[in-house]
Each structure stands twice: as C-alpha cells, then as structure tokens.
Design a protein around this motif. Sequence first.
Motif, PDB file in Angstrom:
ATOM      1  N   ASP A 132       5.192  -3.871   3.803  1.00 31.57           N
ATOM      2  CA  ASP A 132       5.775  -3.307   2.520  1.00 31.57           C
ATOM      3  C   ASP A 132       7.313  -2.881   2.545  1.00 31.57           C
ATOM      4  OD1 ASP A 132       2.928  -2.752   2.993  1.00 31.57           O
ATOM      5  OD2 ASP A 132       2.839  -2.957   0.740  1.00 31.57           O
ATOM      6  N   ASP A 165       3.919  -8.007   1.399  1.00 33.03           N
ATOM      7  CA  ASP A 165       4.728  -7.265   0.333  1.00 33.03           C
ATOM      8  C   ASP A 165       6.224  -7.298   1.135  1.00 33.03           C
ATOM      9  OD1 ASP A 165       2.461  -7.421  -1.186  1.00 33.03           O
ATOM     10  OD2 ASP A 165       2.472  -5.006  -1.175  1.00 33.03           O
ATOM     11  N   ASN A 202       0.467  -9.154  -1.723  1.00 37.70           N
ATOM     12  CA  ASN A 202      -0.009  -9.356  -3.191  1.00 37.70           C
ATOM     13  C   ASN A 202       1.313  -9.337  -3.924  1.00 37.70           C
ATOM     14  OD1 ASN A 202      -0.273  -6.570  -2.011  1.00 37.70           O
ATOM     15  ND2 ASN A 202      -0.228  -6.103  -4.111  1.00 37.70           N
ATOM     16  N   HIS A 203       2.292  -8.776  -3.377  1.00 36.39           N
ATOM     17  CA  HIS A 203       3.567  -8.901  -4.319  1.00 36.39           C
ATOM     18  C   HIS A 203       4.139 -10.325  -3.861  1.00 36.39           C
ATOM     19  CE1 HIS A 203       4.083  -4.995  -6.170  1.00 36.39           C
ATOM     20  NE2 HIS A 203       3.520  -4.702  -5.069  1.00 36.39           N
ATOM     21  N   HIS A 310      -2.671  -8.284   5.396  1.00 39.79           N
ATOM     22  CA  HIS A 310      -2.069  -7.263   4.563  1.00 39.79           C
ATOM     23  C   HIS A 310      -2.705  -6.136   4.030  1.00 39.79           C
ATOM     24  CE1 HIS A 310       0.956  -5.537   1.905  1.00 39.79           C
ATOM     25  NE2 HIS A 310       0.138  -5.794   0.916  1.00 39.79           N
ATOM     26  N   HIS A 352       0.095  -2.594   3.076  1.00 39.46           N
ATOM     27  CA  HIS A 352      -0.542  -2.279   1.717  1.00 39.46           C
ATOM     28  C   HIS A 352      -0.357  -0.951   1.074  1.00 39.46           C
ATOM     29  CE1 HIS A 352      -2.183  -3.717  -2.009  1.00 39.46           C
ATOM     30  NE2 HIS A 352      -3.169  -2.989  -1.940  1.00 39.46           N
TER      31      HIS A 352
HETATM   32 FE   LIG Z   1       0.281  -4.887  -1.342  1.00 40.14          FE
END
Ligand SMILES: [Fe+2]
Length: 567
Positions: A132, A165, A202-203, A310, A352
């Motif tokens: 992240d 991320d 996810n990003h 992640h 995450h």
């Molecule tokens: Fe995430």
Amino acid sequence: MKNINLTKLALAVFFLLPFGEAGRGFTQSLIRGPYLQSPGQNSIILRWRTDVATDSRVNFGLTIAANTTTTDDATSTTEHRVKLTGLSPKTTYYYTIGSTSSVLLGPDSLLHFTTAPDTTIPNSFRLWAIGDFGHGNQAEADVRDSYLRLAEKEKPADLWLWLGDNAYSDGTDAEFQTKVFDSTFGYGNIFWNLPFASTSGNHDYNSICPWQPTFCNENPENHSGPYLDIIDPPIHGELGGVPSNRKLFYSFDYGDAHFVSLNSELGSLVSSYNWLGLFNSDTSFTSPMLDWLKADLAATTKKWKIVLWHQTPYSGQDNFTDDGVQQFCVASRVHFNPIIEKFGVDLVLVSHDHNYQRTFLINGHYGNSSSFTPSMKINGTSGKEDLGEPYIKYKNGPMKDKGAVYVISGNASEGNDYSPISHPAIYWGEACGTCFGSFIVDINNDTLRGRYLASDDTIADYFTILKKTYVSPEGIEEQKVLGNFTVYPNPSPGKYLVDFSLKKKSTVRIDVLDAIGKVVYSQNKTTLNPGNHQLTVDLEKSNFAAGNYFIRLDCEGVSFKKVVKKE
Ligand SMILES: [Fe+2]
C-alpha cells in the motif's frame, strides 16, 4: 555494497543525455528506470523507457570500468527490454544502458545487479517488502529512507516485494511514474540495483478492469493495464515453478526459496471469471488460479515457501476480515489458506489494511475471528529467538511443514487510526495514523528472520522460524554432552523436576511435546557449565490436559522422557 544516493539519478541523466543521439540530430531522454525484473541465477531482465524510439543495448561486466559484454535488442521502441543470459550465480555485474549508437546512462556505481544465489549450496539473502505504498507522499519517502538507512547500516536487500496497491488511487501509468518511479517520494534509483517481484492490489486494478473498484466482471485472460505492462515476471517457469503463462499470478525460485504471487483481485460476479472464489464458501471450489496454485506448490522442493497477495486474510482492526465489506479478504482466507497450508508454506505477505500486524505460527483457521481456537496455534509464543521462543517448523515427523506466519505490511505510505488491534490469530500489530513501515526478511539456510522496520528506524516486531529435523521420542540419539537425565515425580499433577548433568559447557533448552509431537511448553535457552543441574517444568496450569507428554532436553542433541500428568 553501498546502496543509494537519490540525487545521483537527476545528475546522471542531466549529464549523459546530451551525448545520447546528438550526433544523429536528436536527443533521447530517459523517462523511466532502468529497473530489474526476473532475477535468476543465470539471467535478468532490464527495462527502461525513453521519449524517442531506438534499439536497445546493455553493456555489462564485473567492474564499473570493464562492462564490455554487450546484449542488444534490435526492436525500435520507447519501452526497452533486454534480457541478459549466461550469467554466474550470486555475482554482481555493473552495466550501462542505451542504444547501439550511444550510451544513455552509465557507467555509475549504482548501476549494478546481483544474480540469484546458487541453490546447490546453503545460501542467504534479504527481502524488503512494502505494501500500500504509491501515495506519493512524505510517509512513503520516510519508509523508503528508513530502509536505505538500514541498508547502509547492515546490508541492502537482494529482492524487493510489492504487496499491492502499488500506485494510488487508480494504478495509472502517470501515477506509477510520479509516485513510484520518481525519486522525490518514490523509489528513484533504488530501481537501478534492486529487482522487484510484485502482486496487484485493488487500486492497481482500477486501471486493469473497467468494472472495478467493486467487481471485475472481465475475463481474466483479457486483463491488461499499466501494472501488468510494467512487470516482467518469469511466467513460463523460466526460474522454477509450474508455468502460469499469465502475469496475473506466477511463481519462481530464488535461492532455496519458492515465491508465489497470487492475485486476490480476481473476484467476479461472473462465475467463470471468479477465480478467487468471491462469495463462495464451498471448500471444493476451484478455478484456473487455484488449480495452478495446487500444482505449483505440490511440485516445489524448495526449503522455504513464501506467498504474497494483497487482500489480507486476517486483521484485528474493526472486524476488517469479518464484516461484509471486505469479501475479497474473506475469499482469500477461505480459498488460498487451505492450499498453502496443506503444502507447507512458511510465510505469507499481504497488505490492504494500512498497518502492520502478524500472526502466531498458525494452521487451519479459515473462518471469522470468532471461530479461531487455541489448537490452531502451532506455536502461540512470541516467535522471538532471543526469548527462547523461535517458531519451529519440522522437516519430517507428525508436525511436518505445519504452520505459517501471516504478515500484514500495508503502511508504506498511509496509516489507519481506527480501533485497537484485536484478533485471536494476531500476535501483535501497530496501527495509527502516523505509524508507517515496511518488512525485512533474512533467510540464511535453515533460519528465517522477519522484522517490522518502522519509519523511525525502530524494529517494532520480529520473529524467527527455524527448520528442524524432528527426532521421535522413541528415537535414540548418541549424546556427546548430556550425562544423567531423570525426571520426577512421575506421574505428577504437573510439576516435574528435571535433573541432568553436562559433560561440557552447553546451551540447554527444554520443550514439552504432547502426544502428537506438538510443542506445548518451552523454557528459554540458557548456557550452563559442566556438572549437575536441576530445572523445573510446570504443567499445572489448567490449559494442560491430563495425559501423556514428552519432556525434551536439547543440549547439542536431544533426549526425551515420557511423563504423565494426573487429573
Ligand atoms: Fe487494497
């Protein structure tokens, strides 16, 4: 090797570019990199980006001055990719990059790479993991600089792991450029000499699948985007492992370790694209990713198995992995964990959640936190070797390969400041709005040491996993150090006196194993002189059930005494 001077990035580019293709009437500028991918014992890939398309050339050699070996790629491109082959294991090479017409960057003391260790001999190497990151903020730079100070003080990492991320908020190419490749808040010329392996978050997926950020309802076989363009992993089994033939997930060997990068973003409402098993609690669920994972882990013979993805399967903040929002986390726990634990994975690195947390040595927990039971702790101690509590993973015997430590390292550029950490699987964690850090792993033959490096240089948590050969309580081993060894009273309500003599000075450690060989009690390792000694083992606590146990005395060899605890 002295590591990084970020200011050199700008200086090198400034001075070298005018000499690039000037003689041919144009100037080529270096836009990105160089950066290193797929580090093998005998090969490595170099990538870089320029503003003007040319062919590609890498000169390399064993010293800065003698970089006289050349590898070219004739393709005219701005996205340069050169694979070097025929290299020697664990060898440092210096290099320059450019075209067949001119050198674009180098020589420079920071332009070097080191090939992976020779796996036929005991080897050691260091990992640096960040999760992240990519906010392009001061926290990201602070975490980076804390690593650089550690690298300067001790030694740099050999392999860099990205836990997803990687570039906020959408994983666009421009965000990777300014927040990751740039040197102000990003990683600058760390890229020049530290190869990275990665997983997506996810990003990052916001620029891969048009249906994100909620669900990716696009065939995974068609996924494409900036993150996938940037990475260049060994997806065809070039560096070991079963070929995945996809950048989405892959594996490779490095030294005596096998690395697996899984993809926790492949959850979909379209069942045939739901390779993660999102919203599916069926333990028999399978998918191309899970089938590949089983085949890959079944095939590896490497001593250490490390898996990264992640979305964290465990977290003790605000029921993060229990509630209905974090279903990708839930799915990773339900579908990844049983497979990786079956095949003896040692360490899982995730992010995450924007904090640091890590579990005990655990096995078999696939539900919400309320379903965690003490028996799921293979070792419920600190894991700290200096306290005499390292986590032991046996190479054989009834507890062979049992137990994994799960580490969340998700605060490399942002911190969470909500509730205290509370989850029965989590040994310790740190979470606050200003708590940032990364994770260091050192592997040396049979020893793995993990450290949470906070951005203020504090080692805020650490643990050790040792690989050991299990000796059956019924086994007989010649004792060179131990003389007499008696335990009494036996049976007893739980308190035993252990009398023993040493023939010479030795470290001594006492463990108590239950009937199936699981360590249920340990005493700190201590060093004792030759002569007679007495130590006490106390199993009177209520959590030790009545029954048979084995007291194991370890002093440069192990001996056992079977004891009975009465009701
Ligand atoms: Fe995430």
